[in-house]
Design an enzyme around this catalytic site. Sequence first.
Site, PDB file in Angstrom:
ATOM      1  CE1 TYR A  75      25.207  11.759   5.601  1.00 58.38           C
ATOM      2  CE2 TYR A  75      26.783  11.425   3.809  1.00 58.38           C
ATOM      3  CZ  TYR A  75      25.603  11.971   4.280  1.00 58.38           C
ATOM      4  OH  TYR A  75      24.804  12.697   3.436  1.00 58.38           O
ATOM      5  CG  PHE A 127       1.214   1.062  -7.905  1.00 56.29           C
ATOM      6  CD1 PHE A 127       0.233   0.297  -7.283  1.00 56.29           C
ATOM      7  CD2 PHE A 127       2.005   1.881  -7.121  1.00 56.29           C
ATOM      8  CE1 PHE A 127       0.067   0.340  -5.903  1.00 56.29           C
ATOM      9  CE2 PHE A 127       1.837   1.923  -5.737  1.00 56.29           C
ATOM     10  CZ  PHE A 127       0.872   1.151  -5.131  1.00 56.29           C
ATOM     11  CB  THR A 128      -1.319   5.135  -6.752  1.00 53.80           C
ATOM     12  OG1 THR A 128      -0.568   4.317  -5.852  1.00 53.80           O
ATOM     13  CG2 THR A 128      -2.757   4.628  -6.808  1.00 53.80           C
ATOM     14  CG  ASP A 218       6.525  -1.902  -9.484  1.00 52.55           C
ATOM     15  OD1 ASP A 218       7.161  -2.369  -8.516  1.00 52.55           O
ATOM     16  OD2 ASP A 218       5.559  -1.130  -9.356  1.00 52.55           O
ATOM     17  CE  LYS A 261       4.204  -1.946  -0.898  1.00 52.31           C
ATOM     18  NZ  LYS A 261       4.041  -1.424  -2.235  1.00 52.31           N
ATOM     19  NE  ARG A 385      -4.767   0.759  -4.337  1.00 50.70           N
ATOM     20  CZ  ARG A 385      -4.203   1.883  -3.918  1.00 50.70           C
ATOM     21  NH1 ARG A 385      -4.849   3.035  -4.003  1.00 50.70           N
ATOM     22  NH2 ARG A 385      -2.998   1.885  -3.405  1.00 50.70           N
ATOM     23  CG  PHE A 452      -5.601   6.951  -2.841  1.00 49.87           C
ATOM     24  CD1 PHE A 452      -4.963   7.389  -3.987  1.00 49.87           C
ATOM     25  CD2 PHE A 452      -4.902   6.158  -1.952  1.00 49.87           C
ATOM     26  CE1 PHE A 452      -3.636   7.050  -4.234  1.00 49.87           C
ATOM     27  CE2 PHE A 452      -3.573   5.804  -2.200  1.00 49.87           C
ATOM     28  CZ  PHE A 452      -2.951   6.270  -3.341  1.00 49.87           C
TER      29      PHE A 452
HETATM   30  C1  LIG Z   1       3.842  -0.151  -2.894  1.00 48.57           C
HETATM   31  C2  LIG Z   1       4.132  -0.158  -4.311  1.00 48.57           C
HETATM   32  C3  LIG Z   1       4.936   0.822  -4.900  1.00 48.57           C
HETATM   33  C4  LIG Z   1       5.468   2.011  -4.122  1.00 48.57           C
HETATM   34  O1  LIG Z   1       6.285   1.658  -3.083  1.00 48.57           O
HETATM   35  P1  LIG Z   1       6.332   2.463  -1.690  1.00 48.57           P
HETATM   36  O2  LIG Z   1       7.366   1.730  -0.908  1.00 48.57           O
HETATM   37  O3  LIG Z   1       4.962   2.411  -1.088  1.00 48.57           O
HETATM   38  O4  LIG Z   1       6.732   3.862  -1.997  1.00 48.57           O
HETATM   39  C5  LIG Z   1       5.198   0.710  -6.254  1.00 48.57           C
HETATM   40  N1  LIG Z   1       4.683  -0.280  -6.998  1.00 48.57           N
HETATM   41  C6  LIG Z   1       3.889  -1.228  -6.480  1.00 48.57           C
HETATM   42  C7  LIG Z   1       3.350  -2.319  -7.340  1.00 48.57           C
HETATM   43  C8  LIG Z   1       3.570  -1.189  -5.124  1.00 48.57           C
HETATM   44  O5  LIG Z   1       2.751  -2.110  -4.626  1.00 48.57           O
END
Ligand SMILES: *Cc1c(COP(=O)(O)O)cnc(C)c1O
Length: 460
Positions: A75, A127-128, A218, A261, A385, A452
């Site tokens: 933990y 970004f969303t 980011d 990613k 998008r 979306f």
């Molecule tokens: C995917 C993504 C996020 C969010 O990450 P998640 O792991 O999907 O929560 C933030 N910024 C960018 C540019 C992304 O492509």
Amino acid sequence: MALKHKSWAEPFKIKMVEPLKMTTLPYRQEKIKEAGYNTFLLRSEDVYIDLLTDSGTNAMSDYQWAGMMMGDESYAGSKNYYNLEANVQKIYGYKYLVPTHQGRGAEHLLSRALIKPGQYVAGNMYFTTTREHQELAGGIFVDVIIDEAHIPEISMPFKGNIDIEKYERLIKEKGAENIAYITVGAPVNMAGGQPVSMANMKELSAISKKNGIKVVLDATRNMENAYFIQQREEGYANIPIAEIHKEFCSLSDAATMSGKKDLIVNIGGFVALNDWDIFEELRSQVVVYEGLHTYGGLAGRDMEAMSRGMEEAIQDDYMASRVRQVEYFWNLLDDAGIPIVRPSGGHAVFIDARKFYDHIPQTQFPAQKLAADLYVENGVRTMERGIVSAGRNKVTGENNTPKLELVRCTFPRRVYTQAHLDVTAEGIIDLYEKRHQMKGLKMVYEPKQLRFFQARFEEV
Ligand SMILES: *Cc1c(COP(=O)(O)O)cnc(C)c1O
């Protein structure tokens, strides 16, 4: 610019395979209707080639899988946390690490820690999930990307750059104390995976420092951005992406990260930063929303896989094959005259649905329909998008109407072969030839947040 036609190949081979289901046209017509013309609502088993996203859809290496067996599932104080921390310090260069279950967990914590309600947050396009968390924390998002980023046809090497004049104007008009921070996404996902130059990052970083505004990177695909700097920016051609990446990070105060990613894993994320006081605040918040500060919602094995993926992702030959696979697909569509966002970007190729379906108005969701039609055509899944992703204005409730109305073909890492890309391109080209037979959509169900993902449609 990267070499256009010289061959390239992956620096790895296939050891394990996963069979795919082949489906018929009538079957897919039925399935897309059942899914409300939303590719997010299809079952993955009904998809042949899945280009919905590169998020968490990656193939891990034998080295990463071996690391999964080394998970220390204690933990508190897991060994894997310390391995991850050491690699974040070595490869990203930040002092402190807070692991989270994925990128939006990191965005949630940092937005809560840094934004006071009513403050502005600047960013290069949006970004969303990033903007959603900034707005939920009471922030007002302001886009300061260069205008060219909103125009698909314009080709330039660093189309994700911040417009320095727009940024300075914002500081002057609103006052530096009313700006919580600036988010730099590099490359910019929503702009077509377009990179940010080192020169631009240096400039905006200097201005931010002078005004006491924090720079939040980011860093989700920052290693891809480093590859573009190596290929496209003067003075970087012979520098390893590991060095470029670290230099870029050094120009920021903090980073939010989706490990799903760049880091070639299926789950994971983190916040990394240099400021002790903010770190303390994040550490006290992470235990409320994610988990203890040494696991942040992840299993020990997930942290180990992410740490090892970091070591692999930062290699020049791997990253070249990653980005050049995308470029290969971009060239197939470009040679066939398909309208796409220019130039080729990092993780995806974006089809310009406004032009592809020039007979369908934006109010009838051309990109949403194009993604649905591509699935019906040959079982390839992509995503919208455009106006659906852009959501509604939080104050007026009106639809945001983005200039970019795109369909994204996104490439999972180390998953598909060049033949898969050829088949995908052929389907797009076939559909393009009969495009004027296709109809638009009307929205029949709209969720309140990030619509979306779950919205449903019918053909008009
Ligand atoms: C995917 C993504 C996020 C969010 O990450 P998640 O792991 O999907 O929560 C933030 N910024 C960018 C540019 C992304 O492509």
